[in-house]
Design an enzyme around this catalytic site. Structure first.
Site, PDB file in Angstrom:
ATOM      1  N   ASP A 167       0.832  -1.208   0.000  1.00  0.00           N
ATOM      2  CA  ASP A 167       0.000   0.000   0.000  1.00  0.00           C
ATOM      3  C   ASP A 167       0.866   1.257   0.000  1.00  0.00           C
ATOM      4  O   ASP A 167       1.759   1.397   0.829  1.00  0.00           O
ATOM      5  CB  ASP A 167      -0.903   0.015   1.239  1.00  0.00           C
ATOM      6  CG  ASP A 167      -2.021  -1.000   1.118  1.00  0.00           C
ATOM      7  OD1 ASP A 167      -2.691  -1.007   0.081  1.00  0.00           O
ATOM      8  OD2 ASP A 167      -2.206  -1.792   2.072  1.00  0.00           O
ATOM      9  N   ASP A 179      -6.890  -4.995  -4.561  1.00  0.00           N
ATOM     10  CA  ASP A 179      -7.436  -4.541  -3.274  1.00  0.00           C
ATOM     11  C   ASP A 179      -8.514  -3.460  -3.344  1.00  0.00           C
ATOM     12  O   ASP A 179      -9.305  -3.345  -2.411  1.00  0.00           O
ATOM     13  CB  ASP A 179      -6.282  -4.072  -2.369  1.00  0.00           C
ATOM     14  CG  ASP A 179      -6.679  -3.969  -0.903  1.00  0.00           C
ATOM     15  OD1 ASP A 179      -7.647  -4.652  -0.503  1.00  0.00           O
ATOM     16  OD2 ASP A 179      -6.033  -3.228  -0.147  1.00  0.00           O
ATOM     17  N   HIS A 238      -5.510   3.531  -3.214  1.00  0.00           N
ATOM     18  CA  HIS A 238      -6.820   3.109  -2.704  1.00  0.00           C
ATOM     19  C   HIS A 238      -6.984   3.260  -1.190  1.00  0.00           C
ATOM     20  O   HIS A 238      -8.031   2.905  -0.671  1.00  0.00           O
ATOM     21  CB  HIS A 238      -7.154   1.686  -3.182  1.00  0.00           C
ATOM     22  CG  HIS A 238      -6.156   0.640  -2.775  1.00  0.00           C
ATOM     23  ND1 HIS A 238      -5.094   0.294  -3.564  1.00  0.00           N
ATOM     24  CD2 HIS A 238      -6.060  -0.118  -1.671  1.00  0.00           C
ATOM     25  CE1 HIS A 238      -4.384  -0.650  -2.954  1.00  0.00           C
ATOM     26  NE2 HIS A 238      -4.946  -0.909  -1.795  1.00  0.00           N
TER      27      HIS A 238
HETATM   28 ZN   LIG Z   1      -4.259  -2.194  -0.347  1.00  0.00          ZN
END
Ligand SMILES: [Zn+2]
Ligand SMILES: *[C@@H]1O[C@H](CO)[C@@H](O)[C@H](O)[C@H]1NC(C)=O
Length: 997
Positions: free
Chosen positions: A57, A179, A429
């Protein structure tokens, strides 16, 4: 095998092998990457493609920098540098191993820190397809709250690094959004136009997944545009079996706790037979839902592979022992693979695939778990991100128009790359989505602010070079709360408006001042009607100690296309004009404001808007606009699920009206009319009609949302009308094509609706509307918001939310933003409302939505400046165009690419059938477009700018014949002598060389 030869040589590469490898001794081997590098499969068996991967991430619980280094371990043991450090030697040691990497924001940091020999090694691995880039954007962007302009930019930024660094072998073949919390149709369309061969993702509604598994429709063709001729927006799309995780019991990362494979026979805990039979059984179970002799298993998860040896050691054994079972009759063949190699096998299977043409919103992972809260979470960050795109486009354009003068000039070294990267990161995201921890949200905002600083230098340089005047430029970034301390004290100043659109625009400028009487002159020196009004108490309460201006100066301005117009302001001695501004017009039934297009009616008793009339079209619609809030669920007997950063779960029942008695006052001037509505102690609104504008502007201010009653609140603005809408409403997809929504319904499976409100929420990026046979009510928000139509004739947008509990999806914090003073976030924003005929509405909302996200930028300067550059005169109006683009054509991108070339994107911004005038194909002559420079060469590129258009060749797929095929706009267009034709919703991308005039 060729692969083996290259590798066998590797360790010797720089001593002996250069002789044999001479053509690619620089580390650039010829095309062994791509599908040619895929591992052998066994056509008679069920092939299990193991895909070792890490999901990194770009900020979430920790900032992107903390994740890169592995800092802040108290929050999460995750460090991306260690992942790459650890994986590369594993790949080097064994040519059968594969790894994919996704997020260029991380990879590029790591790359910068490597030695030349490590870089050579990595290039070798990439050239042999052993390390493969997948997706390849700067981040893995959110799909609900992102605007298409920024999606394209962030993908282009990632692709640029990969192409520069690895050339053709670095070009990703497969899109990989494992994701993001639901999937938009526009994203798929953009991916197709970027040349991707296929797309894999992990999250979809649990009911949808169930029905796809039953129907074996986990993989199919997504027809992602209702306008582009097929197969231009067709994207083969696969749903991954376990999200992006490995099957249960088979997770062998340091972050997991499953049993390793224990294969010393005489040890008590020997478990090979058990794992082999479990694996074979799992593979067969999974294969039931898929159509070919190939299945995929994602072996990895969030920040996995920090100690790659753990994963690979166990995967090696898994492969060895499962394949050994073939000798005793097993039909399962396991191999190291990548998403593209898996996709290639699906393609070779040559099946006929079903077709989908809606999207994957909203996403629910259970009956009371709709991920529709994040459509609105962190509304201030969402606005800042949208505004930052506006500013980045201005910065990119001025970088081109100001030529070398924009990089180095009187204000220092100007640089657009900082904002480009910050915007790339912000698309993640867990960034613009609002699902990160507070300290990470602060970091995203800080990164954007640093990008703004650099662009301000660039823009100052460019403007002084273009105008011939060096000035003390003042960038006022708080005009929405009437704050600009340096301007407030000045008697004389200039206001330069830079317009990034390729057509002239008219806007109203509002500037905080302290005087009461001003002269404003336009670029030709003619004086402009202006008005001074008092700063409202609503604004004073919101801005707190950030500014003290007592008045606002308002004037209309017309700004040249792709250029600027400079207005001069000077203060006259004060007068008493504005005391007569406060008068309200009360009719028998209530209060109204109007201009020549629109009349807005208010109810005398409640103070709420009660109707809108379109005076030119003779349309009149009762419209009650009001604020309400949903009480956030904290769990009930049906489910313990709470409303949180991701999930919207209101308590059962209707939302609570904020007020039934709104205090109002009006301000009427020659330029505008306003109704100020004091809705409650924490909610106010100004309903505004400017002269000559065809929409009503609703400027709302909401917060701090009180939670001292221990109730989380989710605030909506709602428009109730008698329109007969039959459950239907419309929302945009990432700011482009429109999707039809139907309450309590999904186009592709029979919905069992379990959350009548949250389960009907959809992302609204730029517009939501409803209509009957004749009349359409359209609302344009200024940032992404969740929206719906919960009852016929009603539209709502969620503007703000504050919650007391975490919703158990990992972020581990309640969404309760502290705001400026720590007492809770106050948010201000706008809704633009159109009431018009159905036929005329698309033209209005298309053009206005574009004018909102690429609004003119206001740059002020102190009085007079000093002459600069070679211009003889100060230039107060400038356009870089020979003539304006037609209304249906949009200059989406004008940016510098490298030291020699430039990037231009043109977009047809209407859908088929939306407008009898503008939905037609449009032709433009690039050579005759710009006056600021001459285009000396043009090369058409793919949307992501990593391939020449003529080199794009995507895998082809057979699809079922559909009852009603998309009507494809005919005519393939060529560039003949720089003349370009665009069909509805088409974007065309060009690499050009230019000569400044
Ligand atoms: Zn993620
Ligand atoms: C991609 O990389 C190649 C090789 O370095 C280069 O020739 C080409 O111009 C690059 N493409 C773009 C769009 O920069």
């Amino acid at each position: 095998m060729a692969v083996r030869l290259g590798v066998g040589c590797f360790k010797l590469l720089f001593s002996l092998c250069p002789f044999i490898l001479s053509p690619w001794a620089n580390g650039e081997s010829p095309g062994r990457c791509g599908y040619q590098a895929c591992p052998a499969v066994n056509p008679k068996m069920l092939n299990v493609h193991l895909v070792p991967h890490t999901h990194d991430d770009v900020g979430w619980l920790k900032t992107v920098d903390q994740y890169y280094y592995g800092a802040n371990t108290g929050i999460q043991r995750a460090g991306v540098q260690y992942i790459l450090d650890s994986v590369i030697p594993q790949l080097q040691a064994d040519p059968t191993k594969r790894f994919i990497y996704v997020e260029v924001a991380f990879f590029y940091r790591w790359w910068k820190q490597q030695t030349d020999s490590m870089k050579k090694l990595v290039k070798q691995l990439v050239n042999e397809g052993r390390l493969e880039f997948v997706n390849g954007g700067w981040c893995m962007n959110d799909e609900a709250t992102t605007h298409y302009n920024s999606i394209i930019d962030q993908m282009t930024l990632g692709f640029q690094f990969l192409n520069e660094t690895f050339g053709e072998c670095g070009r990703p073949r497969v899109a990989w959004h494992i994701d993001p919390f639901g999937h938009s149709r526009e994203q798929a369309s953009l991916f197709a136009q970027m040349g991707f061969d296929g797309f894999f993702f992990g999250r979809l509604d649990y009911q949808d997944k169930q029905s796809r598994e039953d129907l074996k429709e986990m993989e199919q063709m997504w027809r992602a545009s209702a306008n582009l001729p097929k197969p231009n927006a067709d994207l083969f799309t696969g749903v991954l079996p376990n999200g992006y995780n490995p099957p249960s019991k088979l997770c062998w990362d340091v972050l997991c706790s499953d049993e390793p494979i224990k294969d010393i026979k005489d040890m008590d805990e020997y478990n090979v037979d058990q794992i082999v039979s479990y694996f074979i059984q799992t593979a067969h179970k999974q294969a039931k839902h898929y159509r070919t002799k190939h299945i995929i298993m994602t072996m990895g998860s969030d920040f996995h592979f920090q100690d790659a040896n753990m994963w690979y050691t166990n995967l090696d054994k898994l492969i060895k022992y499962v394949n050994a079972a073939q000798n005793t009759g097993s039909d399962v063949n396991v191999l190291y693979s990548t998403p593209s190699c898996y996709l290639y096998e699906l393609n070779k299977a040559n099946l006929t695939w079903s077709v989908k043409s809606d999207d994957f919103f909203p996403y629910a992972d259970g009956p009371h778990q709709f991920w529709t809260g994040y459509f609105t979470s962190r509304p201030a960050l969402k606005r800042y991100e949208r505004l930052s795109n506006n500013f980045l486009q201005v910065c990119n354009q001025l970088e081109v128009l100001g030529a070398s003068g924009s990089h180095i000039g009187p204000y220092g070294v100007g640089d657009s790359s900082v904002l480009k990267k910050a915007m790339g990161v912000a698309q993640h995201h867990d960034a613009v989505s609002g699902t990160e921890k507070q300290h990470v949200a602060d970091d995203y905002a800080k990164k954007l602010a640093k990008g703004w600083d650099q662009c301000e230098v660039l823009i100052s340089n460019a403007l002084s070079s273009l105008s011939g005047m060096k000035q003390n430029f003042i960038f006022c970034n708080k005009l929405n709360i009437s704050v600009c301390p340096r301007i407030e004290e000045l008697g004389n100043f200039t206001v330069t408006l830079y317009n990034p659109l390729a057509r002239a625009v008219s806007v109203y400028v509002r500037i905080p001042v302290n005087g009461t009487d001003y002269t404003v002159s336009d670029p030709t020196g003619s004086s402009v009607l202006n008005q001074v009004v008092a700063v409202s108490n609503f604004t004073k309460k919101l801005r707190k100690d950030r500014g003290y201006a007592v008045n606002e100066l308002v004037f209309p301005a017309r700004v040249a296309a792709l250029g600027f117009s400079t207005y001069s302001v000077s203060r006259k001695s004060d007068s008493s004009v504005f005391s007569r501004l406060f008068k309200s017009v009360r009719r028998k039934k209530g209060l109204t404001i109007e201009n020549k297009y629109i009349r807005v009616l208010f109810d005398v008793d409640t103070g709420l808007m009660s109707g809108i009339e379109n005076l030119q079209k003779n349309l009149s619609l009762p419209v009650t606009q009001s604020f309400h809030w949903y009480s956030a669920s904290t769990g009930n007997h049906k489910s313990s699920q709470k409303s949180g950063a991701y999930i919207f779960r209101p308590k059962q029942g209707s939302p609570i009206p904020m007020s039934t008695n709104v205090k109002t006052y009006t301000v009427q001037t020659d330029l505008f009319q306003e109704v100020y509505q004091n809705v409650s102690s924490w909610c106010s609104q100004v309903v505004r009609l400017y002269k000559n504008q065809k929409f009503v502007e609703l400027e709302w201010t909401v917060g701090p949302i009180p939670v001292d009653d221990n109730v989380g609140k989710e605030v909506i603005s709602r428009f109730d009308t008698p329109l007969k809408t039959d459950g239907i409403f419309y929302t945009d997809s990432n700011g482009r094509e429109i999707l039809t929504r139907r309450r309590d319904y999904r186009p592709t499976w029979k919905l069992n609706q379990t959350e009548p409100i949250a389960g009907n929420y959809y992302p609204v990026n730029s517009r939501i509307y409803m209509k009957d046979g004749k009349t359409q009510l359209t609302v344009l928000p200024d940032r992404s918001q969740g929206g719906s139509s919960i009852r016929d004739g009603s539209l709502e947008l969620m503007v703000h939310r504050r919650l007391l509990y975490d919703d158990n999806r990992g972020v581990g914090e309640a969404l309760s933003e502290p705001g400026y003073d720590g007492n809770g976030l106050i948010v201000r924003g706008k809704h633009l409302v159109f009431l018009d005929t159905v036929d005329a509405s698309a033209e209005l909302h298309r053009l206005q939505a574009q004018a909102e996200y690429m609004a003119p930028w206001t740059i002020m300067a102190e009085g007079t400046g000093a002459p600069y550059s070679t211009h003889l005169n100060h230039i107060s109006e400038f356009s870089a165009l020979k003539e304006e683009l037609p209304q249906n054509l949009h200059l989406l991108t004008l940016a510098q690419w490298d030291s020699q070339s430039f990037l231009i994107r043109l977009e047809h911004q209407f859908e088929m059938g939306e407008s009898s005038v503008y939905s037609k194909p449009v032709t433009v002559d690039l050579a005759n477009l710009f006056s600021a420079f001459e285009i000396t060469s043009v090369e058409e590129m793919s949307l992501g700018f990593n391939q020449r258009k003529e080199d794009v060749s995507r895998l082809t797929w057979k699809t079922v014949q559909e009852a009603h095929d998309v009507k494809s706009a005919s005519s393939r267009n060529d560039i003949s002598k720089h003349t370009v034709v665009l069909n509805p919703m088409e974007i065309r991308t060009f690499r050009v060389h230019i000569q400044h005039r």
